[in-house]
Design a protein around this motif. Structure first.
Motif, PDB file in Angstrom:
ATOM      1  N   SER A 109       0.697  -0.928   0.054  1.00 28.29           N
ATOM      2  CA  SER A 109       0.210  -0.233  -0.378  1.00 28.29           C
ATOM      3  C   SER A 109       0.603   1.228   0.377  1.00 28.29           C
ATOM      4  N   ASP A 110       2.302   0.847   0.314  1.00 27.07           N
ATOM      5  CA  ASP A 110       2.618   2.218   0.236  1.00 27.07           C
ATOM      6  C   ASP A 110       3.316   1.932  -0.840  1.00 27.07           C
ATOM      7  N   HIS A 111       3.766   1.557  -1.454  1.00 24.50           N
ATOM      8  CA  HIS A 111       4.120   1.331  -2.384  1.00 24.50           C
ATOM      9  C   HIS A 111       3.203   1.625  -3.670  1.00 24.50           C
ATOM     10  N   ALA A 112       2.056   1.883  -3.702  1.00 22.43           N
ATOM     11  CA  ALA A 112       1.269   2.069  -4.413  1.00 22.43           C
ATOM     12  C   ALA A 112       0.539   3.877  -4.103  1.00 22.43           C
ATOM     13  N   LEU A 113       1.191   3.933  -3.490  1.00 21.92           N
ATOM     14  CA  LEU A 113       1.156   5.326  -2.838  1.00 21.92           C
ATOM     15  C   LEU A 113       2.327   5.935  -3.366  1.00 21.92           C
ATOM     16  N   PHE A 114       3.581   6.242  -3.268  1.00 21.99           N
ATOM     17  CA  PHE A 114       4.880   6.458  -3.961  1.00 21.99           C
ATOM     18  C   PHE A 114       3.928   6.261  -5.650  1.00 21.99           C
ATOM     19  N   GLU A 115       3.276   5.588  -6.210  1.00 28.22           N
ATOM     20  CA  GLU A 115       3.079   5.169  -7.682  1.00 28.22           C
ATOM     21  C   GLU A 115       1.756   6.054  -7.902  1.00 28.22           C
ATOM     22  N   ARG A 116       0.566   5.875  -7.390  1.00 24.70           N
ATOM     23  CA  ARG A 116      -0.200   6.399  -7.942  1.00 24.70           C
ATOM     24  C   ARG A 116      -0.884   7.761  -6.690  1.00 24.70           C
TER      25      ARG A 116
END
Length: 728
Positions: free
Chosen positions: A573-580
């Motif tokens: 979910s943190d990686h998705a935050l960085f991406e999106r």
């Protein structure tokens, strides 16, 4: 009745039917779009058309007016429902009509035109089967496309038998539809005015496109000599040619049909012959221009939404219901809980905030957990989670300070200028809670587990006492890493590992495993000195606080990235935050720098192995049986396959779960209001992981929330996949 009680009641009464139907629609969507070679291209084209149309909306409306008036029709633009209804009543009165027959239209639901006409003594009849069922039952729609989705065949049979007392009880679907066809057909023939909505209206010719699964829209036009079309202004597109991508997408996205049963194109039909049902010889009238046509275009907040940078995308919506069907929470509760005055599902927050107000949107907004599955499902790529987050933020700032705010004043170093509810402030500032929890562990864990503590947490913060709380570790991941002195000589790659909140304070072992796995693959690892990502405040609608976190994270990682290090993230979910989501929180350059240099941990391991890193440096599976559940945001980023590939390369026997959501969704599953919804969503996953094929497999999941939920659902331990590879 509390919100939790109301949600339980809705699930008990309607949940089974809603779940079966929405999941069926969603599965149909997967199959249908897979057969469409240019699916992504069509979505891009459809979005571009809507962006252009909304940008040029005022001029397109004027072009549409000219087109319709040139063909003998009338256009009326209503500022609000009252104006629209007054105009409709005038048209009906001028016609001397006693009955209006309607095809399905959410916009007519929005303005409550049925009630307005009935108050004027006009009989109004819905001709869509689902809408008519609800009219008979005196209920509101629970789904944008399938309004009676919450009712089973048995429910409808019972309703019809009680209401109409047929000679023979109605039971089968065939009997019910035959009865409805005869009942409605007779009354359609007796009507003077037909009312339709419009899926799209073309400015160049005034052509209306109606996409339906039944023939009632055509009947309401053909059987009457006066047609009233009611539509929101956002339905206008430039030309007939622009309809093509929408026709391809709308059925596939909503119900999984390659094409819906009826696609009707009506150019103001003032010259079309009417039908005389009493004339068996020449039932069609002469072409004597005796048909009357009126288009009522409704603003009702839409033009203001057009000027609102955060709500504007709502107007791109083509009302396909894909966001509802793909949403795990909607699948459990349906639109009577996950919806407002008119609209339901993920996109409903934007609509209800725009046309009704924040108070209405606030009733159901928190049922959106921001998982982003709906973004992939949306045929025009609307960022529905961001719209929900923005509305949540506005709701926070529209409220008054909670009487218990003083309890968390010292724990809430947030940037909010408004007064988010106490519960949101607590979860939004969870980084501070975690720091205190670790500093005081194990005493903090012991205290939190006491019965009196759980009761206070439930009463003051709405934290469900049945949910196990995270156990904070005294030695944080950062503490452990800083005490190490190991280095990798001649490294294959160099990374900066981002220590998310839970890896740092709760699931410390998976952080240690990540370091050991990377070092075993000849990767030099340093730990980022950065704050929590901002996922916690963002999920609570605390955008200012989330932006502050994002800016500090970007600043902390700027140096390592410039130094040639890759950013590796353990928590999806943190990686998705960085991406999106960081795209909304950071300037373009900062977001692009971080997004293009960030990798989820198993994605990164996959890349290393593909580029020659030694597999024997990691633990070999030797046929160990694994049941793997991927995090929802990991799926939407297309990263699930990397984890499966790594495990299989190392010799693990992997079965992957096709359940798309565990139901936990971070703080959502901890909240008393939503605990039962969370567990209901998780039940499908529990069932799959305890059947004969999986009950003896080791359960592995990538997300913190997934692991927490699985620990509550199952009676066997779970682990993160990186821990299976740990060579220590």
């Amino acid at each position: 009745m509390t919100k939790a009680d109301r949600l339980r009641a809705v699930m008990a009464a309607e949940g089974d039917a809603v779940r079966e139907n929405t999941q069926g629609f969603n599965e149909g969507r997967y199959q249908s779009v897979e057969r469409l070679e240019d699916y992504e291209e069509l979505k891009t084209t459809a979005r571009a058309i809507k962006e252009d149309a909304i940008e040029r909306l005022p001029e397109l409306i004027e072009e549409l007016r000219d087109s319709i008036e040139a063909r003998g029709g009338t256009v009326y633009i209503a500022d609000d429902p009252e104006e629209a209804n007054e105009y409709v009543k005038e048209v009906v009165a001028d016609r001397g009509a006693e009955r209006v027959v309607k095809s399905k239209s959410m916009t007519s639901e929005e303005i409550e035109v049925n009630e307005a006409l009935e108050s004027a003594g006009v009989d109004v009849l819905e001709t869509d089967l689902g809408e008519w069922v609800l009219q008979v039952a005196d209920e509101a729609p629970s789904h944008i496309v399938a309004p009676a989705i919450h009712k089973s065949r048995a429910d409808i049979a019972r309703l019809f038998n009680e209401r109409f007392d047929p000679d023979e009880p109605l039971e089968t679907a065939e009997e019910l539809t035959a009865f409805a066809r005869e009942y409605l057909g007779e009354r359609i023939r007796q009507a003077e005015v037909g009312m339709t909505g419009a899926n799209f209206i073309t400015a160049d010719t005034g052509t209306m496109a109606l996409v339906t699964s039944e023939g009632n829209a055509r009947k309401t036009v053909a059987a009457t000599d006066t047609q009233i079309a009611v539509s929101g202004v956002e339905k206008v597109v430039p030309s007939v040619e622009d309809l093509q991508p929408f026709v391809e997408l709308i059925g596939r996205s909503g119900t999984g049909q390659d094409i819906t049963s009826y696609i009707s194109l009506f150019t103001p039909p003032v010259g079309t012959p009417t039908v005389d049902f009493d004339d068996d010889v020449t039932p069609l009238s002469a072409f004597d221009d005796d048909r009357d046509f009126h288009l009522v275009l409704i603003d009702n907040g839409r033009m203001a939404m057009r000027q609102d940078d955060d709500l504007r995308e709502t107007l791109y919506c083509i009302r396909c219901s894909a966001c509802s069907n793909s949403c795990a929470n909607f699948q459990q509760v349906g639109g009577h809980a996950f919806g407002g005055e008119t609209y339901s599902g993920g996109i409903a927050t934007g609509w209800e905030a725009g046309v009704e107000g924040l108070d209405t949107a606030a009733e159901f907004n928190d049922l959106c957990t921001g998982c982003s599955r709906c973004v992939e499902a949306c045929p025009v790529g609307i960022d529905i989670p961001w719209i929900n987050t923005v509305v949540r933020d506005r709701i926070n700032h529209s409220g008054e300070a909670d009487g218990f705010d003083f309890l968390v004043d010292g724990l809430s170093p947030d940037e909010e200028t408004g007064a988010p509810p106490l519960q949101k402030r607590f979860f939004g500032n969870f980084e501070t809670v975690a720091k205190i929890g670790s500093a005081l562990a194990p005493a903090s864990n012991w205290l939190a587990a006491r019965t009196v503590s759980r009761r206070l947490l439930e009463r003051l913060l709405g934290i469900e006492r049945r949910r196990a709380l995270p156990a904070f570790q005294r030695e944080t991941f950062t503490d452990w890493f800083e005490a190490r002195s190991t280095t990798v000589e001649d490294p294959r790659r160099r990374v900066v590992l981002y220590p998310d909140l839970y890896t740092n304070h709760v699931h410390v072992e998976r952080g240690k495993a990540a370091v050991r796995v990377l070092e075993a693959l000849d990767v030099d690892v340093v730990l980022a000195s950065a704050p929590s990502s901002g996922r916690a405040p963002l999920s609570q609608g605390m955008i200012a606080t989330a932006r502050d976190h994002a800016e500090r994270v970007a600043a902390a990682l700027e140096g390592p990235i410039a130094d040639g290090r890759d950013v590796v993230v353990v928590e999806p979910s943190d990686h998705a935050l960085f991406e999106r989501e960081y795209e909304q929180l950071l300037d373009e350059t900062a977001h692009e720098r971080l997004a293009s240099n960030s990798f989820e941990i198993l994605e990164y391991v996959f890349g290393l192995l593909e580029n020659g890193a030694p597999t024997d440096a990691l633990v070999q599976g030797e046929g160990q049986k694994i049941a793997y559940h991927s995090h929802c945001q990991q799926r939407t980023l297309g990263l699930e396959a990397h984890t499966v590939a790594v495990l299989e390369t190392l010799g693990y026997d992997v079965v992957t779960s096709d359940v798309e959501c565990c139901g936990m969704a971070g703080s959502f599953g901890y909240k008393t209001d939503y605990y039962d919804v969370s567990m209901a969503v998780g039940e499908e996953l529990r069932t799959q992981l305890t059947d004969t094929d999986t009950r003896d497999r080791t359960v592995v999941a990538s997300g913190t929330s997934c692991l927490d939920q699985l620990d509550d659902l199952l009676e066997r331990p779970t682990s993160h996949p990186i821990q299976l590879l740990d060579p220590s």
